[in-house]
Design a protein around this motif. Structure first.
Motif, PDB file in Angstrom:
ATOM      1  N   ASP A 186      -1.477  49.541  -0.133  1.00 41.32           N
ATOM      2  CA  ASP A 186      -0.337  50.114   0.582  1.00 41.32           C
ATOM      3  C   ASP A 186       0.864  49.170   0.656  1.00 41.32           C
ATOM      4  O   ASP A 186       1.958  49.595   1.050  1.00 41.32           O
ATOM      5  N   ARG A 189       4.196  50.111  -0.773  1.00 45.85           N
ATOM      6  CA  ARG A 189       4.886  51.281  -0.232  1.00 45.85           C
ATOM      7  C   ARG A 189       5.685  50.959   1.022  1.00 45.85           C
ATOM      8  O   ARG A 189       6.153  51.850   1.724  1.00 45.85           O
ATOM      9  N   ASP A 274       2.645  51.147 -10.176  1.00 46.69           N
ATOM     10  CA  ASP A 274       1.656  52.223 -10.128  1.00 46.69           C
ATOM     11  C   ASP A 274       1.608  52.874  -8.750  1.00 46.69           C
ATOM     12  O   ASP A 274       1.333  54.080  -8.621  1.00 46.69           O
ATOM     13  N   GLN A 275       1.884  52.090  -7.717  1.00 47.82           N
ATOM     14  CA  GLN A 275       1.856  52.629  -6.361  1.00 47.82           C
ATOM     15  C   GLN A 275       3.038  53.543  -6.069  1.00 47.82           C
ATOM     16  O   GLN A 275       2.995  54.363  -5.166  1.00 47.82           O
ATOM     17  N   LYS A 277       3.994  55.888  -7.934  1.00 50.47           N
ATOM     18  CA  LYS A 277       3.698  57.228  -8.445  1.00 50.47           C
ATOM     19  C   LYS A 277       3.261  58.185  -7.346  1.00 50.47           C
ATOM     20  O   LYS A 277       3.329  59.407  -7.528  1.00 50.47           O
ATOM     21  N   THR A 278       2.813  57.666  -6.217  1.00 50.81           N
ATOM     22  CA  THR A 278       2.351  58.510  -5.119  1.00 50.81           C
ATOM     23  C   THR A 278       3.451  58.813  -4.103  1.00 50.81           C
ATOM     24  O   THR A 278       3.198  59.474  -3.111  1.00 50.81           O
ATOM     25  N   LEU A 279       4.686  58.304  -4.335  1.00 54.69           N
ATOM     26  CA  LEU A 279       5.781  58.461  -3.369  1.00 54.69           C
ATOM     27  C   LEU A 279       6.794  59.483  -3.857  1.00 54.69           C
ATOM     28  O   LEU A 279       6.944  59.721  -5.058  1.00 54.69           O
ATOM     29  N   ASP A 280       7.514  60.086  -2.903  1.00 57.61           N
ATOM     30  CA  ASP A 280       8.602  60.985  -3.269  1.00 57.61           C
ATOM     31  C   ASP A 280       9.905  60.190  -3.367  1.00 57.61           C
ATOM     32  O   ASP A 280       9.942  58.982  -3.135  1.00 57.61           O
ATOM     33  N   TYR A 312       8.432  56.054 -11.919  1.00 55.03           N
ATOM     34  CA  TYR A 312       9.287  57.063 -11.293  1.00 55.03           C
ATOM     35  C   TYR A 312      10.472  57.310 -12.215  1.00 55.03           C
ATOM     36  O   TYR A 312      11.519  56.658 -12.103  1.00 55.03           O
TER      37      TYR A 312
END
Length: 599
Positions: A186, A189, A274-275, A277-280, A312
């Motif tokens: 995390d 992020r 890579d982390q 990729k899970t965010l907007d 992104y």
């Protein structure tokens, strides 16, 4: 009125503690103990304006024996006094990288590891930034600071953990940073405690160890490239080549360290991206990714752009606060690797060159601006700098839509007008550099012409009184003399004419692109040849006159003749190579070897 006349309470007088302060710094336990026995409060009371106690000062002194005895006089809960910044003695020990003192405090009270100061920083944060740059100190605090201590905050979570990760990156402990990111995914992020720094920002701003070709010399670049290719190949026939290249790398300690850091930071960058990729989009922007993206572009860190774009894709269309996209920033900062990356990606080339910033500057306007000083200084000589600027302008012109070639910005200036205005001083400096170089070489060429012409009409040994022919006509050395002397005359005369042509040039902007460098290349090349031939002719003359049947004379003369040739080549050859490479080389606008963006 009476209330306003009240005076503030007087500040405490700490001067009486000055002898004790000095005693603790000197780690003199016997004298310190006398103070403590005379006034028991001094062992717990602040001793200066910064509210430092005896424990704080002892931690600064760093004497483990003194600290051991001092801690023995205190209870466990008395080991955490706060100074003016809210720091405990363990914070100070961590900042100094003193493992022995830290261990004494932690052994008595492990809760000290989880006390943060006024800035929200735990001792482990200061251990990363320790003054000794000791990795052992960091490993110690990482080993004793747990994330599951009952009833204690987790230093590795959220913004606190990001601050720790940022510190590891800033101090180039990339291997430990990678371990931290793998253990706590995390962290990629969030921003740090101050809210203005993410791990991606830290990678860009830490004098990034993603190797740029401009940071390495020729041999380092060659070794790095070969070893990187060899390591990625498992074919048995090249095993010996791999061993040889690795041996060469080990001989160059600097490139070994850079290669190690390079591989570590690339892995870390990939893991952090890579982390994303899970965010907007909102979350990505909140991570100050936009700032990191443009900073990486200006620093020409193309792997960063590539990884961000893969994680992104919409990030490559971000604009900064002046409406500039990554292509604008890459051109303005002469970031050729990012420029090549964009030019090698058809999707980006369909959109980015069409954009203009808030001041109506298009991509060609940015190419017309003078390059940053640190980019100019990558090329030696004002003339070559001017050539590089013209190469940039010409290359960007190829990708600029035709409707923008003569468009005006907010100042009503076309790209060509901006180029002329911005490069006026550089053009004048380039003209002066060219003329100075040509003048110096003209003098040398004229001297050689004079010498070799005189030698041609006064041959060694003189002429025969019977037929007027040279006495040494039948000697091989005389033939060598005649050929080399004539060659020296012709090449030096050519060099002289070329340099005179340079001096009389009109020095228009476009002349710096090919015409002037080409003339200088020809002039230097013929001048070098004329010196070599002149030395051969001189050596042949000496041998004819003094060295008949005496080979030792020829050897000695040949050795001495090499001195001026070698000296001139060593002094002028780098300039010659730079001119040839810059004018006829592959150039910096090469899309081969730069991976394209993946969509």
């Amino acid at each position: 009125m009476a209330a306003s006349s009240q005076t503030l309470p007087p500040k405490p007088d700490f001067s009486k503690y000055l002898p004790l302060y000095r005693t603790i710094l000197a780690a003199n336990w016997e004298e310190a103990l006398i103070f403590f026995n005379q006034d028991a409060a001094t062992i717990r009371s602040p001793l200066n304006n910064y509210l430092e106690t005896a424990l704080h000062i002892a931690a600064k002194a760093g004497n483990a024996l003194f600290m051991e005895k001092l801690v023995a006089l205190l209870l466990d809960h008395e080991l955490s006094p706060r100074d003016d910044y809210g720091s405990t003695p363990l914070h100070i020990a961590a900042r100094l990288g003193n493992i022995e003192v830290a261990h004494i405090l932690v052994r008595r009270n492990s809760n000290l590891l989880y006390l943060h100061n006024n800035y929200g920083l735990f001792p482990i944060h200061y251990a990363v930034r320790n003054h000794r740059k000791s990795k052992d100190a960091i490993l110690y605090f990482l080993g004793v600071t747990r994330d599951d201590e009952y009833g204690q905050p987790n230093p590795y979570a959220g913004p606190t953990g990001v601050s720790l990760l940022v510190a590891l990156i800033e101090y180039k402990f990339y291997d430990l940073a990678l371990q931290l990111v793998v253990s706590y995914p995390d962290l990629g992020r969030h921003n740090s405690l101050t809210g203005d720094m993410s791990a991606l920002d830290a990678i860009v701003l830490s004098d990034c160890s993603i190797i740029n070709k401009h940071t390495l010399n020729f041999w380092q670049s060659f070794i790095f490239y070969c070893v990187s290719k060899a390591e990625s190949t498992t074919s048995p026939p090249i095993f010996h080549l791999i061993s040889l290249l690795q041996w060469l790398a080990r001989k160059n300690r600097d490139i070994v360290n850079k290669m190690a850091l390079h591989h570590q930071v690339v892995k870390l960058l990939k893991c952090l991206c890579d982390q994303l990729k899970t965010l907007d989009e909102t979350q990505v922007i909140s991570l100050t990714t936009r700032h990191a993206l443009f900073e990486a572009t200006s620093l020409d860190i193309w792997p960063f752009i590539l990884n961000i774009a893969e994680a992104y894709p919409m990030s490559v269309y971000f604009v900064n606060n002046m409406g500039q996209n990554i292509l604008h920033v890459a051109v303005m900062n002469r970031s050729e690797n990012v420029f090549n990356l964009v030019c090698g990606t058809s999707v980006l080339m369909a959109y980015l060159p069409d954009n203009r910033d808030f001041y109506k500057n298009n991509t060609l306007h940015f190419a017309a601006k003078l390059a940053p000083l640190h980019k100019l200084n990558l090329v030696s000589g004002a003339a070559l700098q001017m050539q590089r600027e013209l190469q940039w302008f010409k290359e960007v012109k190829k990708i600029t839509p035709s409707k923008y070639l003569s468009s005006r910005n907010e100042d009503e200036k076309t790209p060509s007008m901006v180029f002329t205005e911005e490069h006026k001083e550089l053009k004048e400096a380039g003209e002066k550099w060219m003329k100075d170089t040509a003048t110096s070489c003209t003098i040398a060429a004229a001297l050689i012409v004079t010498v070799v012409f005189a030698a041609a009409i006064t041959v060694p040994g003189g002429n025969s009184g019977e037929n007027g022919l040279p006495i040494f006509t039948n000697h091989n050395a005389f033939t060598i003399f005649g050929i080399s002397n004539a060659a020296s005359l012709f090449t030096s005369a050519t060099s002289l004419l070329v340099f005179l042509c340079i001096l009389t040039s009109r020095y228009a902007e476009e002349d710096f692109l090919y015409a002037l460098p080409k003339r200088l290349i020809i002039g230097l090349f013929t001048l070098i040849l004329s010196i070599i031939f002149m030395m051969i002719a001189f050596s042949a003359t000496v041998y004819l006159v003094f060295g008949q049947n005496r080979r030792g004379v020829l050897i000695i003369v040949a050795l001495f003749a090499c001195l001026p040739v070698t000296s001139f080549v060593l002094l002028q050859f780098p300039l010659f190579v730079a001119l040839v490479s810059s004018t006829y080389g592959r150039g910096i606008f090469d899309q081969r070897g730069i991976p394209q963006l993946l969509y």
